[in-house]
Structure formats: C-alpha cells, structure tokens
Scaffold this active site. Structure first.
Site, PDB file in Angstrom:
ATOM      1  N   CYS A   1       0.794  -1.241   0.000  1.00  0.00           N
ATOM      2  CA  CYS A   1       0.000   0.000   0.000  1.00  0.00           C
ATOM      3  C   CYS A   1       0.821   1.282   0.000  1.00  0.00           C
ATOM      4  CB  CYS A   1      -0.922   0.049   1.212  1.00  0.00           C
ATOM      5  SG  CYS A   1      -2.201  -1.208   1.191  1.00  0.00           S
TER       6      CYS A   1
ATOM      7  N   HIS B   1      -1.351   6.417   2.173  1.00  0.00           N
ATOM      8  CA  HIS B   1      -1.412   5.505   3.299  1.00  0.00           C
ATOM      9  C   HIS B   1      -1.237   6.340   4.562  1.00  0.00           C
ATOM     10  CE1 HIS B   1      -1.247   1.471   5.000  1.00  0.00           C
ATOM     11  NE2 HIS B   1      -0.465   2.003   5.912  1.00  0.00           N
TER      12      HIS B   1
END
Ligand SMILES: *[C@@H]1O[C@H](CO)[C@@H](O)[C@H](O)[C@H]1NC(C)=O
Ligand SMILES: *[C@@H]1O[C@H](CO)[C@@H](O)[C@H](O)[C@H]1NC(C)=O
Ligand SMILES: *[C@@H]1O[C@H](CO)[C@@H](O)[C@H](O)[C@H]1NC(C)=O
Ligand SMILES: *[C@@H]1O[C@H](CO)[C@@H](O)[C@H](O)[C@H]1NC(C)=O
Ligand SMILES: *[C@@H]1O[C@H](CO)[C@@H](O)[C@H](O)[C@H]1NC(C)=O
Ligand SMILES: *[C@@H]1O[C@H](CO)[C@@H](O)[C@H](O)[C@H]1NC(C)=O
Length: 492
Positions: free
Chosen positions: A84, A138
């Site tokens: 991510c 993120h």
C-alpha cells in the site's frame, strides 16, 4: 493505529510483483483554454481484475463495468511495488520506489528522499480545489501523519470515523462471540456506529461534490476505498450473491516447483486473523483447507460487489449534479493481480495533467532527488486519441515503450515472519521485475539499505515466465535461459 497492513490480494501465493487495473474515462474533450475539467480519482485497496469489465464471469460489478464501458480500460497496468504505502507514494508522486526510497511504511519522502510534488499538489498549484476522502495516501509516517497536508490538499483530509473498527472484534463467529476475523460479513445495523468506512467515505465525497457544484474553481477529488483489502468486513447481504457451491477454486493452488523460495509470500498478515489462526495452517507454505479457500474467495468477491455499489452511488451523484460531463474519472487499485495495454501506475501523474490540459511535467533527469517536479512515467494521452480500440495505439517502435517495471524487497532468501513487509533496515534482497507483452522476468539481487544500492552482480534467484504459454506463471524458465544477459539488456 493497528499495525500497517500491506494489502495483498489473498488469492495469489508466490507471485509478488503484480498488476492492477486502471480505467481512465473522460466524457468530454479536454479544452484547457476554455473549461477546466474536474478530476475524480478513485483509489481502491487491493483490487485485482475480478470485475465483469475484465471478463470475470462470476463477479457482479455493474457500476464499475458501466464506467469502464465508456472509458479507456488498461488490461495490463502494473503497480511499481505491491504494498500500500510504497505503491501510493510512488504513483501519487509519479516516481519509482527507488526514487521515493519508500519500500516499507516508515519514512516521509519529503525529508527522506526529495521534496517531490504530488498529483494533487500540482493540481492545487494550478488553481484546483483538492480534496482527500478516505485512504488516499497511506496513513502514518509515510505521509507525515497528515496525508501530506498541507502540500497536497486545500482542506484537511477526511477519514471515516468507523475506520478505527476495521481490525477490531466486530465479526460474529459461529460461537456467537465477536472476533477479529478475516471473514467478516456483518449486519451494518449491528456494528459500532451503525456504518462502515466506505459508506461514510461515499457520503462525504457526495457532500463535497454538492459543495463543488457551485464552486468557481475546478476540483480534484480523491476518494480512497478500503475494500476489498482484508479483513473482508462487508454488509452480509452481499454474500448471497455468491453461493459457496458456485465458487471455483484457484486453477493453480500449489506452490510451483521451480519457484525460488525468496519469491514466496508467506501471507503473514492473513495468518494473524482469529479465524485463520484457528486453522493452524503450517508456515510458510500452507496449504489452506479447501473449504476455507472457497470462503475466502466468496468474501473477496462479496467485498468487490459491496465496493461496486459505493462506486455506483458516487458516480450517480456526479451525474445527478450534472458534473459528469466536465469531470475526468480515473479508477485504479494500488495493487492486485494481473488479468494488451502495458502501462505503469507512475504514468498516472503525467496522464492526468495532460488530460486536464495542464502542462505535463518534464521527464526526470537521473538522479532526480533534487528536482521537485518531474515525471518518471509516461503521458498516456495519445492513447485517448484512439477511442476505437480496434485501432492499435501501440505503434511498433522502441520495445522499451512496452515494458513495465516493478520491485519487491525481502529480508531473507527463505520465507520468514517479515517477508511480506520488511522494514527498510531489514531489506537484504530486492526483486526487480520486468513485464513485457511476452514475458515476466525477475532477478532477486543483493541490496544495501544504508546506501539504497542494489548489487546486480549478487544474484540470489531469478524467474522467467512466458505470458502466452504460461499465463499463470507456474513454470519458471530462468535456469533454462541466459537470464542475466537478458536483464542487463533491458535495464533502463
Ligand atoms: C478550445 O476552445 C477554443 C475556443 O472555443 C476553440 O477555438 C478550440 O478549437 C478548442 N480546442 C479544442 C482542442 O477543442
Ligand atoms: C517543499 O515543497 C513545498 C511545496 O512546493 C514547499 O512549500 C517547501 O518549501 C519545500 N521544502 C523545501 C525544504 O524545499
Ligand atoms: C511533518 O509534520 C510535522 C508535525 O506536524 C511538521 O512539524 C513538519 O514540518 C512536517 N514535515 C514537513 C516536511 O512538512
Ligand atoms: C450458481 O450456479 C448455478 C448453476 O450454474 C446457476 O444456475 C446460478 O444462477 C448460480 N447462482 C448465482 C447466484 O450466481
Ligand atoms: C498445529 O499444527 C502442528 C503441526 O503442523 C501441530 O504440531 C500442533 O499440535 C497443531 N496445533 C494445534 C493447536 O492443533
Ligand atoms: C454539462 O451538462 C449540463 C447539463 O446538461 C450543462 O448545463 C453544462 O453546460 C454541461 N457542461 C459542459 C462542460 O458541457
């Protein structure tokens, strides 16, 4: 904060470098001199092409399919690192992980690598109102605990309040108790706050669109959805779309014979969930019991359909507000797994700039740590001039035009507890992968995390798969080939 989760698609074991799907759609012709186009960037977490528009016969994704039907749909779009935070920082800055120097979750590029501009920052600097809803960057150190505010966003980013329950004990098990499970179909009325993060994000995004309806400035709205990332926490009615008896198994569930151990992902994040722990699956190679495999796939598909309804609500609002004809829509996942367009997510930055009629940032020099605004990807704008997909926009020419690069770090040659997501200091090996139309070629080489240096004369393992004869990448031909020579030839 729960520990950061790398989201990886659950259903692919052993193959670490993967592709995602990207659809870019624009319902108007860009005319920068007259009307500025808005941008709606939808980022989905861990979505592989399990979608109707990619030919999946089982998955119900009518809203995304509808978007794809009037968009340019990339069949082979590759993330630069299938985790991510590194993936998002890479495509949002338009730089590769070797330039952002983020391979884990633990550094902020502006202080760690270079003060690189981001896509939203660039639009903001060009007169756009830029807004972030949900998981776009993120969260955490990798975006300075602020989703890169104030640089990227006009207002503080929005996070759904129910996000904090994602990894907590909210899943009703067969024992009637609440657990932190992998499989987590819920009665939405029954969960804390009576809602789910992606529902809240959709509602907030629609509120912002309503506000923007009367705005004098164009907008750039990024909406980041959590599903289908694990845990599969979704409204339980979506499970009914996928009766267990209709769920097929992966066509190639075994660990391939020729797979080098360094390439294997031991899916430690999945093993931590209570329902998976109870299965006592052997580390690192499994196998997962067949009944449970079926349930994982059922819940993944149900999560995709739930996500699809959220995308549908968002796009309907855009239509209802009569904004659809002036808004570029980009839909992408941070990673997932492959499904003849060969593109990289680092190209999103120059492409969105080009579509909106902004000046496309110049190509990055090498190295580019000192340059704030440049691009490592390509402007894919020319693809949009060929709306009829019967025409081949990939004119033969320099074969390098048709290469996607990805990378993945490892702490050791054999799978261990932190193989899925090693911290920078623990990285000993870097897998560099090339994907062309014909093959995927990967070398796993020594890596020095203090110097950020890969040593290409220290080859730990290699992989070579031919796309036509081995689309699922089960037969590693590396040892049968002149591996290293090929790699030297193709490195940029
Ligand atoms: C943009 O708009 C101007 C003024 O209406 C027009 O002359 C020009 O042809 C348009 N350009 C494109 C690419 O549509
Ligand atoms: C980094 O870039 C931002 C945005 O352009 C700018 O405000 C800031 O001063 C820069 N920081 C440094 C240290 O150059
Ligand atoms: C990161 O956040 C801290 C605390 O909010 C702030 O003091 C610092 O300036 C930020 N870093 C950058 C590069 O803006
Ligand atoms: C399940 O499979 C059966 C047999 O192929 C089919 O008739 C049925 O429509 C399927 N159910 C769903 C919900 O897809
Ligand atoms: C888990 O499996 C291992 C062997 O793989 C076995 O030794 C152990 O007893 C099992 N534990 C439980 C609780 O079943
Ligand atoms: C979009 O459609 C609305 C309503 O149909 C119209 O008022 C508006 O002018 C259109 N905008 C553009 C840029 O075509």
């Amino acid at each position: 904060m729960p520990p950061p989760r790398t989201g990886r698609g659950l259903l692919w074991l052993g193959l670490v470098l993967s592709s995602v799907c990207v659809a870019l759609g624009s319902e108007t012709q860009a005319n920068s001199t007259t009307d500025a186009l808005n941008v709606l960037l939808i980022i989905v977490d861990d979505l592989r092409p399990s979608l109707g528009c990619y030919g999946d016969k089982l998955v119900r994704s009518p809203n995304i399919d509808q978007l794809a039907s009037h968009s340019l749909l990339f069949q082979n779009a590759f993330a630069q690192q299938a985790v991510c935070a590194p993936s998002r920082v890479s495509f949002l800055t338009g730089r590769r992980p070797d330039t952002t120097r983020l391979y884990d979750f633990n550094s902020y590029w502006r202080v760690h690598a270079g003060n690189f501009s981001t896509i939203p920052q660039y639009f903001k600097e060009n007169g756009y109102v830029t807004m972030s809803v949900g998981k776009v960057f993120h969260p955490g150190i990798s975006s300075n605990h602020t989703d890169d505010s104030p640089y990227s966003w006009s207002f503080p980013p929005y996070h759904p309040s129910s996000e904090k329950y994602e990894n907590t004990k909210t899943c009703r098990g067969p024992d009637g108790e609440l657990h932190a499970n992998l499989l987590c179909p819920v009665d939405v009325l029954d969960v804390p706050e009576g809602t789910l993060p992606d529902k809240q994000s959709t509602e907030q995004a629609i509120r912002l669109l309503e506000k923007m309806k009367t705005s004098a400035s164009p907008f750039f709205l990024a909406v980041g959805y959590h599903k289908p990332h694990i845990p599969f926490r979704y409204p339980k009615e979506f499970q009914k779309l996928y009766p267990l008896e209709n769920i097929t198994l992966a066509p190639d569930p075994e660990v391939p014979d020729g797979l080098p151990p360094v390439a294997y992902n031991p899916w430690m994040d999945i093993r931590q969930r209570e329902d998976v722990q109870a299965l006592n699956i052997s580390v690192p190679y499994g196998p997962i019991p067949v009944d449970f495999q079926r349930k994982i796939r059922q819940s993944y598909f149900a999560s995709v359909s739930y996500l699809d309804t959220q995308v549908g609500r968002l796009l309907s609002a855009l239509d209802d507000l009569q904004l659809a004809n002036s808004t570029i829509i980009a839909f992408t996942s941070d990673h997932g797994r492959q499904s003849m367009d060969l593109v990289e997510l680092v190209s999103l930055f120059p492409t969105l700039a080009g579509l909106a009629g902004l000046q496309v940032p110049p190509r990055c020099p090498v190295p580019s740590f000192h340059v704030e605004l440049c691009r490592e990807g390509k402007n894919l704008l020319k693809h949009f001039r060929f709306r009829d997909l019967e025409e081949d926009p990939y004119l033969p020419g320099n074969p390098r035009e048709l290469i996607a690069y990805s990378q993945y770090p490892r702490p050791s040659d054999i799978p261990q507890w932190n193989s899925d997501k090693p911290s920078l200091k623990d990285i000993k090996i870097m897998g560099y992968s090339i994907r062309t139309i014909d093959y995927r070629y990967t070398v796993w080489v020594g890596f020095n995390p203090d110097e950020f240096l890969a040593n290409f004369s220290d080859i730990h393992a290699g992989e070579l798969y031919f796309v036509d004869s081995d689309p699922l990448q089960d037969h590693n031909m590396y040892n049968d080939s002149q591996g290293g020579d090929l790699f030297q030839l193709l490195m940029p």
